[in-house]
Motif scaffolding. Structure first.
Motif, PDB file in Angstrom:
ATOM      1  N   SER A  26       0.803  -0.998   0.205  1.00  0.00           N
ATOM      2  CA  SER A  26       0.038   0.255   0.226  1.00  0.00           C
ATOM      3  C   SER A  26       1.059   1.489   0.122  1.00  0.00           C
ATOM      4  O   SER A  26       0.538   2.375  -0.111  1.00  0.00           O
ATOM      5  CB  SER A  26      -0.812   0.212   1.410  1.00  0.00           C
ATOM      6  OG  SER A  26      -0.068  -0.045   2.568  1.00  0.00           O
ATOM      7  N   GLU A  71       3.241   3.359  -4.845  1.00  0.00           N
ATOM      8  CA  GLU A  71       2.304   4.470  -5.651  1.00  0.00           C
ATOM      9  C   GLU A  71       2.059   4.376  -6.798  1.00  0.00           C
ATOM     10  O   GLU A  71       0.115   4.955  -7.559  1.00  0.00           O
ATOM     11  CB  GLU A  71       3.324   5.813  -5.923  1.00  0.00           C
ATOM     12  CG  GLU A  71       3.629   6.639  -5.224  1.00  0.00           C
ATOM     13  CD  GLU A  71       3.998   7.612  -5.167  1.00  0.00           C
ATOM     14  OE1 GLU A  71       4.417   8.193  -7.105  1.00  0.00           O
ATOM     15  OE2 GLU A  71       4.444   8.752  -4.948  1.00  0.00           O
ATOM     16  N   GLU A  72       2.655   3.657  -7.301  1.00  0.00           N
ATOM     17  CA  GLU A  72       1.686   2.593  -8.808  1.00  0.00           C
ATOM     18  C   GLU A  72       0.639   1.439  -8.399  1.00  0.00           C
ATOM     19  O   GLU A  72      -0.119   1.806  -9.378  1.00  0.00           O
ATOM     20  CB  GLU A  72       3.353   1.916  -9.487  1.00  0.00           C
ATOM     21  CG  GLU A  72       4.507   2.440  -9.829  1.00  0.00           C
ATOM     22  CD  GLU A  72       5.116   2.675  -8.639  1.00  0.00           C
ATOM     23  OE1 GLU A  72       4.760   2.624  -7.597  1.00  0.00           O
ATOM     24  OE2 GLU A  72       6.602   3.027  -9.529  1.00  0.00           O
ATOM     25  N   LEU A  73       0.627   1.080  -7.354  1.00  0.00           N
ATOM     26  CA  LEU A  73      -1.065  -0.033  -7.080  1.00  0.00           C
ATOM     27  C   LEU A  73      -1.764   0.993  -6.556  1.00  0.00           C
ATOM     28  O   LEU A  73      -1.663   1.870  -5.410  1.00  0.00           O
ATOM     29  CB  LEU A  73      -0.128  -0.927  -5.849  1.00  0.00           C
ATOM     30  CG  LEU A  73       1.121  -1.567  -6.651  1.00  0.00           C
ATOM     31  CD1 LEU A  73       1.034  -3.073  -5.530  1.00  0.00           C
ATOM     32  CD2 LEU A  73       0.228  -2.459  -8.154  1.00  0.00           C
ATOM     33  N   ARG A  74      -3.259   0.863  -7.287  1.00  0.00           N
ATOM     34  CA  ARG A  74      -4.261   1.807  -6.369  1.00  0.00           C
ATOM     35  C   ARG A  74      -5.314   0.136  -6.028  1.00  0.00           C
ATOM     36  O   ARG A  74      -5.363  -0.213  -6.614  1.00  0.00           O
ATOM     37  CB  ARG A  74      -4.681   2.112  -7.473  1.00  0.00           C
ATOM     38  CG  ARG A  74      -4.113   3.873  -8.311  1.00  0.00           C
ATOM     39  CD  ARG A  74      -5.415   4.368  -8.820  1.00  0.00           C
ATOM     40  NE  ARG A  74      -6.150   3.646 -10.351  1.00  0.00           N
ATOM     41  CZ  ARG A  74      -5.154   2.790 -10.700  1.00  0.00           C
ATOM     42  NH1 ARG A  74      -3.613   3.614 -11.729  1.00  0.00           N
ATOM     43  NH2 ARG A  74      -6.331   2.247 -12.231  1.00  0.00           N
ATOM     44  N   GLU A  75      -6.419   1.230  -5.349  1.00  0.00           N
ATOM     45  CA  GLU A  75      -7.431  -0.384  -5.033  1.00  0.00           C
ATOM     46  C   GLU A  75      -6.866  -1.517  -4.413  1.00  0.00           C
ATOM     47  O   GLU A  75      -7.570  -2.801  -4.997  1.00  0.00           O
ATOM     48  CB  GLU A  75      -8.021  -0.228  -5.981  1.00  0.00           C
ATOM     49  CG  GLU A  75      -9.189   0.159  -6.171  1.00  0.00           C
ATOM     50  CD  GLU A  75      -9.610   1.324  -7.498  1.00  0.00           C
ATOM     51  OE1 GLU A  75     -10.298   0.066  -8.151  1.00  0.00           O
ATOM     52  OE2 GLU A  75      -9.599   1.912  -8.656  1.00  0.00           O
ATOM     53  N   ALA A  90      -4.714  -6.014  -7.205  1.00  0.00           N
ATOM     54  CA  ALA A  90      -4.989  -4.703  -7.457  1.00  0.00           C
ATOM     55  C   ALA A  90      -5.233  -3.680  -8.785  1.00  0.00           C
ATOM     56  O   ALA A  90      -4.828  -5.073  -9.378  1.00  0.00           O
ATOM     57  CB  ALA A  90      -3.102  -4.109  -6.631  1.00  0.00           C
ATOM     58  N   ARG A  91      -4.868  -2.796  -8.898  1.00  0.00           N
ATOM     59  CA  ARG A  91      -4.981  -1.953 -10.196  1.00  0.00           C
ATOM     60  C   ARG A  91      -3.432  -1.040 -10.353  1.00  0.00           C
ATOM     61  O   ARG A  91      -3.190  -0.313  -9.862  1.00  0.00           O
ATOM     62  CB  ARG A  91      -6.506  -0.656 -10.451  1.00  0.00           C
ATOM     63  CG  ARG A  91      -7.402  -2.188  -9.983  1.00  0.00           C
ATOM     64  CD  ARG A  91      -9.151  -1.292 -10.469  1.00  0.00           C
ATOM     65  NE  ARG A  91      -8.157  -0.800 -11.848  1.00  0.00           N
ATOM     66  CZ  ARG A  91      -8.570  -1.689 -12.862  1.00  0.00           C
ATOM     67  NH1 ARG A  91      -8.608  -3.148 -12.107  1.00  0.00           N
ATOM     68  NH2 ARG A  91      -8.421  -1.800 -14.064  1.00  0.00           N
ATOM     69  N   ALA A  92      -3.514  -1.035 -11.662  1.00  0.00           N
ATOM     70  CA  ALA A  92      -1.934  -0.707 -11.718  1.00  0.00           C
ATOM     71  C   ALA A  92      -2.267   0.190 -13.557  1.00  0.00           C
ATOM     72  O   ALA A  92      -2.798  -0.407 -14.406  1.00  0.00           O
ATOM     73  CB  ALA A  92      -0.619  -0.713 -12.098  1.00  0.00           C
ATOM     74  N   ASP A  93      -1.930   1.075 -13.801  1.00  0.00           N
ATOM     75  CA  ASP A  93      -2.009   2.043 -15.133  1.00  0.00           C
ATOM     76  C   ASP A  93      -0.977   1.351 -16.002  1.00  0.00           C
ATOM     77  O   ASP A  93      -1.953   0.938 -17.212  1.00  0.00           O
ATOM     78  CB  ASP A  93      -1.426   3.067 -15.243  1.00  0.00           C
ATOM     79  CG  ASP A  93      -2.129   4.161 -14.229  1.00  0.00           C
ATOM     80  OD1 ASP A  93      -3.481   3.921 -13.883  1.00  0.00           O
ATOM     81  OD2 ASP A  93      -1.825   5.593 -14.112  1.00  0.00           O
ATOM     82  N   THR A 110       4.665  -2.017 -13.389  1.00  0.00           N
ATOM     83  CA  THR A 110       4.227  -2.659 -11.766  1.00  0.00           C
ATOM     84  C   THR A 110       5.084  -3.557 -11.564  1.00  0.00           C
ATOM     85  O   THR A 110       5.400  -3.705 -10.148  1.00  0.00           O
ATOM     86  CB  THR A 110       3.042  -2.058 -11.770  1.00  0.00           C
ATOM     87  OG1 THR A 110       2.506  -0.588 -12.386  1.00  0.00           O
ATOM     88  CG2 THR A 110       2.918  -1.571 -10.246  1.00  0.00           C
ATOM     89  N   ARG A 119     -14.399  -4.237  -6.916  1.00  0.00           N
ATOM     90  CA  ARG A 119     -14.414  -2.831  -6.243  1.00  0.00           C
ATOM     91  C   ARG A 119     -15.733  -2.661  -6.035  1.00  0.00           C
ATOM     92  O   ARG A 119     -15.866  -1.794  -5.166  1.00  0.00           O
ATOM     93  CB  ARG A 119     -14.363  -2.386  -8.046  1.00  0.00           C
ATOM     94  CG  ARG A 119     -13.932  -0.646  -7.630  1.00  0.00           C
ATOM     95  CD  ARG A 119     -13.608  -0.099  -8.817  1.00  0.00           C
ATOM     96  NE  ARG A 119     -13.929   1.739  -9.140  1.00  0.00           N
ATOM     97  CZ  ARG A 119     -14.199   2.595  -9.387  1.00  0.00           C
ATOM     98  NH1 ARG A 119     -13.533   1.923 -10.711  1.00  0.00           N
ATOM     99  NH2 ARG A 119     -13.908   3.585  -8.742  1.00  0.00           N
TER     100      ARG A 119
END
Lengths: 342, 257
Positions: A271, A274-278, A288-291, A296, A327
């Motif tokens: 957590s 920075e690269e990982l979201r949700e 997790a989500r990543a652009d 990542t 989600r």
């Protein structure tokens, strides 16, 4: 304001080419509590445009079948309102029954009667008589590939044949709205593919509005033009499968840990990235989500390794409905489906 | 009109399904033969008891077996509802515009017709075994009426219970619990005035007793008109009440799904 209107009109055109009309199905704040305080529906609302295939997607026990039972006049809600084909399901139940066709989760085929007898009785109940009835029965038997078996007792039918007879029985009176509760559960892959074709054909060629419930993500993704994801008796997300998936930016990363005890440690170190979201954790799987997933993953793996967490497998994928569900419901679909029956 | 038509279609459905079970039909026909022969032999000497009233036990037993057979047939009719519930057939009908009354009436009409057929066969069998009925054709007709008027309310109650309980085990347990006591708390096998006092008292409220007493009297040389009329009246009242209950049971069922 103007922008919103434009967007809405675009959406209308994409989902159905006909002019805007009354919704074929509208459920508003449906609440249903069963004995023992089991709240099956908790202010569930959604609407279905005429001519569309609409999917109610959710794990077992989410409230899909209860919703169908209320919309088809079998059951009554504790509170809330519902209209089907423009008619109130509580005040106008009798007329609703004429307008709808139902293919329930249980078959509904009388196993001691032949296919033809089942269809004929169904037709009579809806007021068909004489040659009109005979013609309709013969037509449906042929269309569903049951003409050879028409005069056999349905006890001898295969699962796929019984399901086809079920659908034929639901169509005998030319309903404008068709309800299908888990139409492909228990079917083998071939029969399932046939059923999907048939459902798509019904909506496309006969303009029937179809509401189907399913706990197969793939089925919802394939068939439904729009869908509502149901969890714990509420609609948690609604839209076309594409819309729902595109709301999730970037890639989905699933990491399965070698040891479940490491889960909280893994969560806390990841957590900070920075690269990982949700970031969501479900027993030993991290979502997790990543652009950009491909760049990542190495970073995430290095982070985990320096924290002493072993990873069993990693996958990177475009978002699926499973991720959409995760989600909005905060748990993975498979987990919910297994522990869902309550 | 719609209710009538739908009842007719439902009756047809039940009859057709019944005809597809020849083994079941065979058993229901053999059963009363066994009762008549077995109990006829077993209790042959009870007519010698002072005050029994009948000269040959088979004369006494035949109407009893008619009523008992019809009672058991009707008492298990809820199982058909359970089957329809399990298959999903019931739900399919309930979301269609079918008349709710017809869903029950179809079964009850079928029960009534079966009761008539069974009664005729058992009376004929009794006569082959040497039974004599001074009441003649009119007497037999009244016995059959009593049998039908017992079958219908018992069938309605069994159906209502099945709709409310929705479980096979419950229906089996309840039927077992009720049917045999109803039979033995009546004069199906034993003359009324030879039963213990408390059973006589209980039997006065037992529909099986109403049917068997009226039927037996109708078959006798000197029919007791007031007795037959009042018992038939009671059975008619029971039929109306239970048919209402059974139709009501759909609402209870639909509230629970």
């Amino acid at each position: 304001m103007i922008l919103v209107e434009t967007l809405n009109s675009v959406r209308h055109q994409s989902s159905s080419s006909s002019q805007p009309e009354l919704p074929a199905i509208e459920a508003r704040n449906l609440v249903k509590t069963y004995r023992g305080d089991v709240r099956a529906l908790d202010r569930l609302s959604f609407r279905v445009e005429a001519g569309a295939i609409f999917g109610l997607l959710g794990p077992n026990g989410a409230g899909k079948s209860t919703t169908v039972k209320i919309l088809t006049t079998l059951s009554r809600p504790d509170s809330g309102e519902a209209r089907v084909a423009g008619l109130d399901v509580l005040r106008d139940a009798e007329r609703v029954r004429h307008a709808i066709g139902c293919i329930g989760q249980k078959s509904g085929v009388d196993s001691e009667a032949t296919g033809r007898e089942n269809l004929t009785l169904q037709g009579r109940v809806y007021g068909l008589r004489g040659t009109e009835l005979k013609r309709r029965v013969a037509e449906l038997l042929e269309r569903f590939g049951l003409d050879q078996a028409a005069d056999r007792v349905t006890r001898t039918y295969s699962g796929g044949m019984q399901r086809r007879l079920d659908v034929a029985m639901g169509l005998v009176h030319h309903p404008s709205v068709l309800f299908m509760d888990e139409p492909t559960t228990g079917l083998d892959p071939e029969a399932r593919a046939d059923m999907w074709k048939e459902i798509a054909r019904l909506a496309r060629e006969e303009g029937i509005t179809i509401l189907l419930t399913t706990h197969y993500l793939e089925e919802a993704d394939r068939l439904a033009q729009r869908l509502a994801i149901v969890d714990r008796g509420r609609v948690v997300a609604e839209g076309s499968p594409e819309e729902l998936k595109s709301e999730l930016r970037g890639d989905t990363i699933h990491m399965e840990l070698a040891q479940a005890e490491d889960a909280s440690k893994a969560h806390s170190v990841l957590s900070r990235l920075e690269e990982l979201r949700e970031l969501v954790i479900d027993t030993r799987t991290l979502y997790a989500r990543a652009d950009r997933g491909a760049t990542t993953v190495p970073i995430a793996l290095a982070t985990l390794e320096s924290a002493g967490v072993k990873v069993a497998s990693v996958t990177v994928a475009r978002p699926s409905l499973d991720d959409v569900y995760l989600r909005y419901a905060g748990r993975s679909f498979r987990e919910a489906d297994q522990g869902g029956s309550r | 009109m719609r209710t009538l038509a739908h009842s007719f279609y439902m009756t047809l459905r039940h009859f057709r399904n019944l005809m597809r079970q020849p083994l079941y039909i065979a058993f229901t026909l053999v059963q009363p033969i066994i009762w008549l022969v077995l109990f006829g032999q077993l209790f042959k000497k009870v007519v010698l008891l002072p005050g029994f009233g009948a000269s040959a036990y088979v004369d006494f037993l035949t109407p009893g077996v008619v009523i008992m057979t019809v009672l058991f047939g009707a008492g298990w009719s809820g199982m058909g509802i359970i089957r329809d519930l399990d298959l999903g057939v019931m739900d399919r009908f309930l979301v269609s515009p079918v008349s709710r009354v017809a869903l029950i009436a179809g079964r009850l009409i079928q029960l009534a017709l079966i009761a008539v057929i069974q009664s005729v066969l058992i009376v004929a069998l009794g006569m082959i075994l040497g039974a004599r009925f001074p009441g003649g054709a009119r007497g037999v007709g009244l016995l059959i009426l009593c049998a039908v008027l017992l079958a219908v309310p018992i069938g309605a109650l069994s159906s209502a219970m099945a709709l409310v309980a929705r479980k096979e085990e419950t229906v089996i347990a309840a039927s077992n619990f009720i049917l045999l006591p109803l039979t033995f708390l009546s004069s199906v096998f034993m003359a009324q005035n030879l039963m213990p006092g408390w059973i006589q008292a209980v039997a006065r409220f037992n529909p099986v007793e109403w049917a068997v007493v009226a039927g037996r009297s109708a078959l006798s040389a000197h029919m007791n008109w007031p007795l037959v009329a009042t018992r038939i009246g009671l059975l008619v009242a029971l039929t109306i009440i239970t048919a209402g209950l059974a139709t009501r049971a759909f609402r209870i069922y639909q509230r629970s799904v």
